[in-house]
Scaffold this active site. Structure first.
Site, short mmCIF file in Angstrom:
data_model
loop_
_atom_site.label_atom_id
_atom_site.label_comp_id
_atom_site.label_asym_id
_atom_site.label_seq_id
_atom_site.Cartn_x
_atom_site.Cartn_y
_atom_site.Cartn_z
N PRO A 2 -0.20 -0.83 0.07
CA PRO A 2 -0.37 -0.02 0.21
C PRO A 2 0.79 1.35 -0.12
O PRO A 2 1.40 2.06 0.70
CB PRO A 2 -0.72 -0.03 1.21
CG PRO A 2 0.13 -0.89 1.71
CD PRO A 2 0.85 -1.97 1.42
N GLU A 3 0.39 2.15 -0.94
CA GLU A 3 1.30 3.66 -0.94
C GLU A 3 0.16 4.67 -0.79
O GLU A 3 -1.31 4.17 -0.55
CB GLU A 3 1.98 3.43 -2.45
CG GLU A 3 3.17 2.77 -2.17
CD GLU A 3 3.98 3.11 -3.58
OE1 GLU A 3 3.94 3.91 -4.47
OE2 GLU A 3 4.35 2.04 -4.14
N LYS A 69 1.19 8.06 4.32
CA LYS A 69 0.66 6.20 3.92
C LYS A 69 0.42 6.29 4.73
O LYS A 69 0.26 4.91 5.55
CB LYS A 69 1.72 5.38 3.55
CG LYS A 69 2.48 5.39 2.19
CD LYS A 69 3.65 4.89 1.79
CE LYS A 69 4.35 5.63 1.17
NZ LYS A 69 5.70 4.12 0.88
N ARG A 280 16.25 -0.73 -2.28
CA ARG A 280 14.94 -1.27 -3.35
C ARG A 280 14.59 -1.30 -4.68
O ARG A 280 15.91 -0.54 -5.14
CB ARG A 280 14.04 0.35 -2.64
CG ARG A 280 13.52 0.14 -1.28
CD ARG A 280 12.74 1.01 -0.67
NE ARG A 280 13.09 1.35 0.33
CZ ARG A 280 12.72 2.17 0.88
NH1 ARG A 280 13.52 3.76 0.71
NH2 ARG A 280 13.24 2.02 2.92
#
Length: 291
Positions: A2-3, A69, A280
Site C-alpha cells: 500500500p502506498e 501512507k 529497493r
DNA sequence: AGCACGCTCCGGGCGC
DNA sequence: TGCGCCCGGAGCGTG
C-alpha cells in the site's frame, strides 16, 4: 504494497462503515501478546498492551483521515480527542464484518491481530500477514515526533516548492532521485511503485543524482508523481501481492502500470533493467530513461 | 544536533 | 515435496 492511493482507498471504504461508531473493546492476537512479552513492539507500538486495550474502550470513532501512507483514526471520549494511528506496512488490511468467517482469504483470516468490537455489532478487524504494520494510540499526533516531520500532502499547493527546497539541502542533493522522491520527509506517500512510474513518465534514470537535475525537470517529475497518484486513486489503487481494499476487494491500477514489474519497455520493447537503490529494486528502461 | 548506517520486524512465494 | 532465501516501510540505536 500500500502506498498513498491504496491507503486513500482504504480510508474512503472505512469512513461510511465505521465513522460515528463506538468501540466497545479490542482483542489482540496471541502473537501480539507473545511478542510483547518478549520485549518486541509487534504491531501495537509506543505503549503496553493493557494500556492500549483500556485506552480505546468506549471511544467513538469521530473521523478517519489519510495522511501520507498513514491512517489517522480520530477517536473521542467525553469530548476529548485522541488518535489511533495505523500504518499498513507491507501487508496490513482492514475488514468490517459480522463474523471473521466472512473474510474470504485464509491468509488474512489466519493473521488477524486486532479485533475491535463495535457497539453496533460489527467487528472492525485488522489483519497483517507480515506484521510490519502499526497501531499507535496517541493523545495528539505531536506525541510521536516522526509524524510531525512528514512532507506536505503531494496535492497541497506548496508541496512542489517544499520538494524543491528539500532537494537543495546538502542532505539530499548528492543522493539519487529515486531515493529522494521515496523519502517521506521530501514527498508524502510515494513508494516504489509510483516512483518507478513517474521516473519512466519523465524519462529520468532512477540513479541520477538530484543536483544534476535541472529545476524544470524536477518540477516535471513532481507533476508526474501527482498525476500517477491521482490516476491510481481513480482506479482503486494497485492490487499487488497482499494489498486489498476493505473487505478483501482489489484495485485495477496494476493493469495500467507501465514500468513497475515489467520485463520489457511498453514503448520501445527494450528489456528493462533492475538496480538496487537504497535497498529497493528499481526498474527502468535503459533506452527511454537516459536523462 | 544532526546525520549515515545497519539492524529489526516477518511469512508468502519462488527457485532449485 | 521440501528446503532455503529473498523482499521491504519506517523507526531506532549506535557511532
Amino acid at each position: 504494497m500500500p502506498e498513498l492511493p491504496e491507503v486513500e482507498g482504504v480510508v474512503n471504504d472505512l469512513k461510511p462503515l465505521v465513522e460515528g461508531k463506538i468501540i466497545q473493546s479490542v482483542t489482540l492476537s496471541d502473537t501480539v501478546y507473545t511478542s510483547h512479552a518478549a520485549g518486541k513492539q509487534t504491531i501495537v507500538k509506543g505503549g503496553a498492551l493493557e494500556w492500549f486495550e483500556t485506552s480505546v474502550q468506549q471511544m467513538t470513532i469521530a473521523a478517519i483521515e489519510r495522511r501520507a501512507k498513514y491512517i489517522f483514526i480520530h477517536l473521542q471520549k467525553d469530548e476529548e480527542p485522541f488518535v489511533l494511528v495505523n500504518h499498513l506496512g507491507m501487508t496490513g488490511a482492514w475488514f468490517v464484518v459480522q463474523n471473521v468467517a466472512e473474510i474470504a482469504e485464509e491468509k488474512f483470516r489466519k493473521h488477524i491481530h486486532a479485533t475491535f468490537a463495535l457497539a453496533s455489532g460489527e467487528l472492525l478487524v485488522y489483519s497483517d500477514i507480515r506484521r510490519f504494520g502499526e497501531l499507535r494510540f496517541l493523545r495528539t499526533i505531536e506525541e510521536h515526533a516522526p509524524l510531525t516531520k512528514m512532507a506536505p500532502e503531494p496535492f497541497d499547493d506548496y508541496a512542489c516548492e517544499f520538494f524543491l527546497a528539500q532537494c537543495a539541502k546538502p542532505k539530499y542533493e548528492n543522493k539519487t532521485i529515486k531515493e529522494v522522491i521515496m523519502d517521506g520527509q521530501v514527498i508524502s506517500g510515494c513508494g516504489n511503485i509510483y516512483a518507478t512510474e513517474a521516473l519512466f513518465a519523465t524519462k529520468l534514470r532512477p540513479t541520477k543524482k538530484v543536483k544534476a537535475i535541472p529545476k524544470a525537470k524536477k518540477v516535471e517529475l513532481f507533476q508526474a508523481i501527482v498525476n500517477v497518484l491521482r490516476e491510481s486513486i481513480d482506479n482503486g489503487g494497485s492490487t499487488i501481492s497482499d494489498y486489498r481494499t476493505v473487505n478483501g476487494g482489489a484495485g485495477s491500477m496494476q493493469n495500467r502500470l507501465k514500468m513497475y514489474s515489467h520485463k520489457s519497455c511498453p514503448s520501445c520493447q527494450t528489456a528493462t533493467l533492475s538496480v538496487v537503490i537504497a535497498g529497493r529494486t528499481s526498474t527502468y528502461c535503459p533506452s527511454c530513461q537516459k536523462e
